[in-house]
Design a protein around this motif. Structure first.
Motif, PDB file in Angstrom:
ATOM      1  N   LEU A   2      25.126  43.471  19.158  1.00  0.00           N
ATOM      2  CA  LEU A   2      26.492  43.399  19.687  1.00  0.00           C
ATOM      3  C   LEU A   2      26.603  42.219  20.627  1.00  0.00           C
ATOM      4  O   LEU A   2      25.669  41.947  21.402  1.00  0.00           O
ATOM      5  CB  LEU A   2      26.824  44.694  20.444  1.00  0.00           C
ATOM      6  N   THR A   3      27.724  41.506  20.565  1.00  0.00           N
ATOM      7  CA  THR A   3      28.040  40.478  21.558  1.00  0.00           C
ATOM      8  C   THR A   3      29.255  40.936  22.357  1.00  0.00           C
ATOM      9  O   THR A   3      30.290  41.264  21.772  1.00  0.00           O
ATOM     10  CB  THR A   3      28.352  39.119  20.903  1.00  0.00           C
ATOM     11  N   VAL A   4      29.123  40.967  23.671  1.00  0.00           N
ATOM     12  CA  VAL A   4      30.233  41.291  24.561  1.00  0.00           C
ATOM     13  C   VAL A   4      30.778  39.985  25.128  1.00  0.00           C
ATOM     14  O   VAL A   4      30.034  39.198  25.719  1.00  0.00           O
ATOM     15  CB  VAL A   4      29.785  42.215  25.717  1.00  0.00           C
ATOM     16  N   ILE A   5      32.065  39.747  24.920  1.00  0.00           N
ATOM     17  CA  ILE A   5      32.713  38.509  25.368  1.00  0.00           C
ATOM     18  C   ILE A   5      33.669  38.842  26.501  1.00  0.00           C
ATOM     19  O   ILE A   5      34.648  39.569  26.307  1.00  0.00           O
ATOM     20  CB  ILE A   5      33.468  37.840  24.206  1.00  0.00           C
ATOM     21  N   ILE A   6      33.377  38.314  27.675  1.00  0.00           N
ATOM     22  CA  ILE A   6      34.189  38.561  28.872  1.00  0.00           C
ATOM     23  C   ILE A   6      34.951  37.280  29.197  1.00  0.00           C
ATOM     24  O   ILE A   6      34.352  36.273  29.583  1.00  0.00           O
ATOM     25  CB  ILE A   6      33.321  38.971  30.073  1.00  0.00           C
ATOM     26  N   ALA A   7      36.267  37.281  29.013  1.00  0.00           N
ATOM     27  CA  ALA A   7      37.093  36.122  29.350  1.00  0.00           C
ATOM     28  C   ALA A   7      37.435  36.188  30.838  1.00  0.00           C
ATOM     29  O   ALA A   7      38.034  37.157  31.294  1.00  0.00           O
ATOM     30  CB  ALA A   7      38.359  36.104  28.506  1.00  0.00           C
ATOM     31  N   GLU A   8      37.038  35.159  31.568  1.00  0.00           N
ATOM     32  CA  GLU A   8      37.270  35.144  33.017  1.00  0.00           C
ATOM     33  C   GLU A   8      38.377  34.150  33.349  1.00  0.00           C
ATOM     34  O   GLU A   8      38.195  32.946  33.217  1.00  0.00           O
ATOM     35  CB  GLU A   8      35.975  34.789  33.760  1.00  0.00           C
ATOM     36  N   LYS A  25      28.972  42.189  15.306  1.00  0.00           N
ATOM     37  CA  LYS A  25      29.990  42.975  16.003  1.00  0.00           C
ATOM     38  C   LYS A  25      30.249  42.326  17.362  1.00  0.00           C
ATOM     39  O   LYS A  25      29.318  42.006  18.087  1.00  0.00           O
ATOM     40  CB  LYS A  25      29.540  44.423  16.214  1.00  0.00           C
ATOM     41  N   ILE A  26      31.529  42.130  17.694  1.00  0.00           N
ATOM     42  CA  ILE A  26      31.863  41.508  18.971  1.00  0.00           C
ATOM     43  C   ILE A  26      32.872  42.380  19.718  1.00  0.00           C
ATOM     44  O   ILE A  26      33.829  42.883  19.140  1.00  0.00           O
ATOM     45  CB  ILE A  26      32.435  40.082  18.785  1.00  0.00           C
ATOM     46  N   ALA A  27      32.617  42.568  20.991  1.00  0.00           N
ATOM     47  CA  ALA A  27      33.518  43.331  21.850  1.00  0.00           C
ATOM     48  C   ALA A  27      34.205  42.370  22.808  1.00  0.00           C
ATOM     49  O   ALA A  27      33.541  41.547  23.450  1.00  0.00           O
ATOM     50  CB  ALA A  27      32.745  44.385  22.636  1.00  0.00           C
ATOM     51  N   LEU A  28      35.523  42.462  22.890  1.00  0.00           N
ATOM     52  CA  LEU A  28      36.291  41.588  23.760  1.00  0.00           C
ATOM     53  C   LEU A  28      36.794  42.365  24.976  1.00  0.00           C
ATOM     54  O   LEU A  28      37.202  43.521  24.874  1.00  0.00           O
ATOM     55  CB  LEU A  28      37.492  40.995  23.020  1.00  0.00           C
ATOM     56  N   THR A  29      36.782  41.699  26.114  1.00  0.00           N
ATOM     57  CA  THR A  29      37.401  42.229  27.318  1.00  0.00           C
ATOM     58  C   THR A  29      37.692  41.054  28.247  1.00  0.00           C
ATOM     59  O   THR A  29      37.502  39.895  27.865  1.00  0.00           O
ATOM     60  CB  THR A  29      36.511  43.298  28.001  1.00  0.00           C
ATOM     61  N   ALA A  54      38.398  45.950  22.979  1.00  0.00           N
ATOM     62  CA  ALA A  54      38.383  46.127  21.526  1.00  0.00           C
ATOM     63  C   ALA A  54      37.108  45.579  20.914  1.00  0.00           C
ATOM     64  O   ALA A  54      36.492  44.637  21.434  1.00  0.00           O
ATOM     65  CB  ALA A  54      39.593  45.452  20.891  1.00  0.00           C
ATOM     66  N   LEU A  55      36.727  46.178  19.792  1.00  0.00           N
ATOM     67  CA  LEU A  55      35.542  45.786  19.030  1.00  0.00           C
ATOM     68  C   LEU A  55      36.002  45.288  17.663  1.00  0.00           C
ATOM     69  O   LEU A  55      36.844  45.916  17.015  1.00  0.00           O
ATOM     70  CB  LEU A  55      34.630  47.008  18.856  1.00  0.00           C
ATOM     71  N   TYR A  56      35.437  44.156  17.225  1.00  0.00           N
ATOM     72  CA  TYR A  56      35.811  43.556  15.949  1.00  0.00           C
ATOM     73  C   TYR A  56      34.568  43.157  15.154  1.00  0.00           C
ATOM     74  O   TYR A  56      33.481  42.989  15.716  1.00  0.00           O
ATOM     75  CB  TYR A  56      36.640  42.276  16.173  1.00  0.00           C
ATOM     76  N   ARG A  57      34.762  42.981  13.851  1.00  0.00           N
ATOM     77  CA  ARG A  57      33.747  42.329  13.034  1.00  0.00           C
ATOM     78  C   ARG A  57      34.004  40.826  13.097  1.00  0.00           C
ATOM     79  O   ARG A  57      35.095  40.353  12.757  1.00  0.00           O
ATOM     80  CB  ARG A  57      33.813  42.813  11.585  1.00  0.00           C
TER      81      ARG A  57
END
Length: 298
Positions: free
Chosen positions: A16-22, A92-96, A164-167
């Motif tokens: 999983l990759t978690v992407i945190i937009a700051e 799988k990537i999770a965005l927040t 949210a989680l996406y492919r």
């Protein structure tokens, strides 16, 4: 090696990759990472995508599975997400965003979703911090009223990419959209047209901890409104775009009615005539003005 330097993705396999937009929310990074505990999740890659000065990102831990991705264009959240999506090494990537703090079971829930078959995305609930400021509460009402924990879990047509989680492959298949940023409504529309499914899970929760000032958020709404309007205009015929420009004065009315209709379904929101409603109208007008400019500029 400085893990805070911009590096190429490692050869490590991540689940999983978690992407945190700051964007103007670096003050929350310490709390976010104390909750996420990267050392306990070596199979998860964490990307902090930011255009902020590195001195503001001191709370990003120096770990092998944590990287800072410097903004390639500007620091608007959809563009930061796009930068992170391209850098992600997991399927799988999770965005927040750094305005949201995940709950303790957030990562475990994300890792448990198989994300196979027609399911392309899972979105979760966004709650508001109990001690939030007046401005923070209004921003929450404006942006997340449709995604509270009171919303039933099940199939969905809209999700908030802030949780949210996406492919990854499904997003990359639409490079024409991604090149202007990850604006989730456009992607969700494409996914549904392809026969893919979206799911809302009210047990997948992040908590909104606003860091914007009123002035910053007005600018943000105006800027995002321009991009939203321009993105929509690119898919319209000439006559339809002219019609949208002519109807632009109605955008604030339509937008406000949608917010009010959603808020009435949750008794936690006070919709009386008060100072909060005044700020809500200011923010709606900022977005609406930007959207109209976007239709004109294309």
């Amino acid at each position: 090696m400085d893990n805070h330097a911009d590096t190429q993705p490692s050869e490590h396999h991540y689940d999983l990759t978690v992407i945190i937009a700051e964007e103007m929310a670096s003050a929350n990074l310490g709390l976010i990472f104390s909750t996420l505990r990267p050392s306990d999740y070596p199979a998860v890659e964490f990307l902090v995508c930011s255009g902020s000065d590195r001195t503001l990102l001191a709370d990003v831990p120096e770990k092998p599975n944590v990287r800072i991705v410097t903004a390639q264009s500007d620091n608007r959240i959809p563009l930061l997400w796009a930068d992170g999506i391209r850098e992600a090494t997991a399927h799988k990537i999770a965005l927040t965003t750094a305005h949201c703090v995940p709950t303790n079971d957030w990562l475990d829930r994300l890792l448990a979703y198989p994300m196979d078959g027609n399911q392309v995305a899972v979105g979760g609930a966004i709650e508001n911090a109990e001690n939030d400021t007046r401005i923070g509460g209004v921003i929450y009402l404006l942006r997340y009223v449709r995604y509270t924990g009171a919303r039933p879990s099940g199939p969905a047509r809209d999700l908030a990419a802030d949780n949210a989680l996406y492919r990854k492959a499904d997003i990359l298949a639409h490079e024409d959209l991604l090149k202007i940023g990850f604006w989730e409504p456009s992607f969700h529309e494409r996914f549904l047209a392809e026969g893919k499914s979206l799911e809302f899970d009210n047990q997948l929760v992040v908590v909104h901890h606003n860091c914007y000032t009123a002035k910053q958020f007005v600018r943000q709404r105006y800027s995002h409104g321009i991009e939203f309007g321009a993105a929509r205009a690119r898919t319209m015929t000439g006559p339809r775009r002219l019609m949208m420009i002519a109807l632009a004065p109605l955008i604030p009315v339509v937008f406000t009615r949608k917010i009010m209709a959603s808020a009435r379904q949750d008794n936690r929101f006070n919709l009386g005539l008060n100072r909060e409603m005044g700020w809500l109208l200011v923010f709606v007008l900022a977005w609406s003005a930007g959207e109209a400019v976007g239709y004109i500029r294309k």
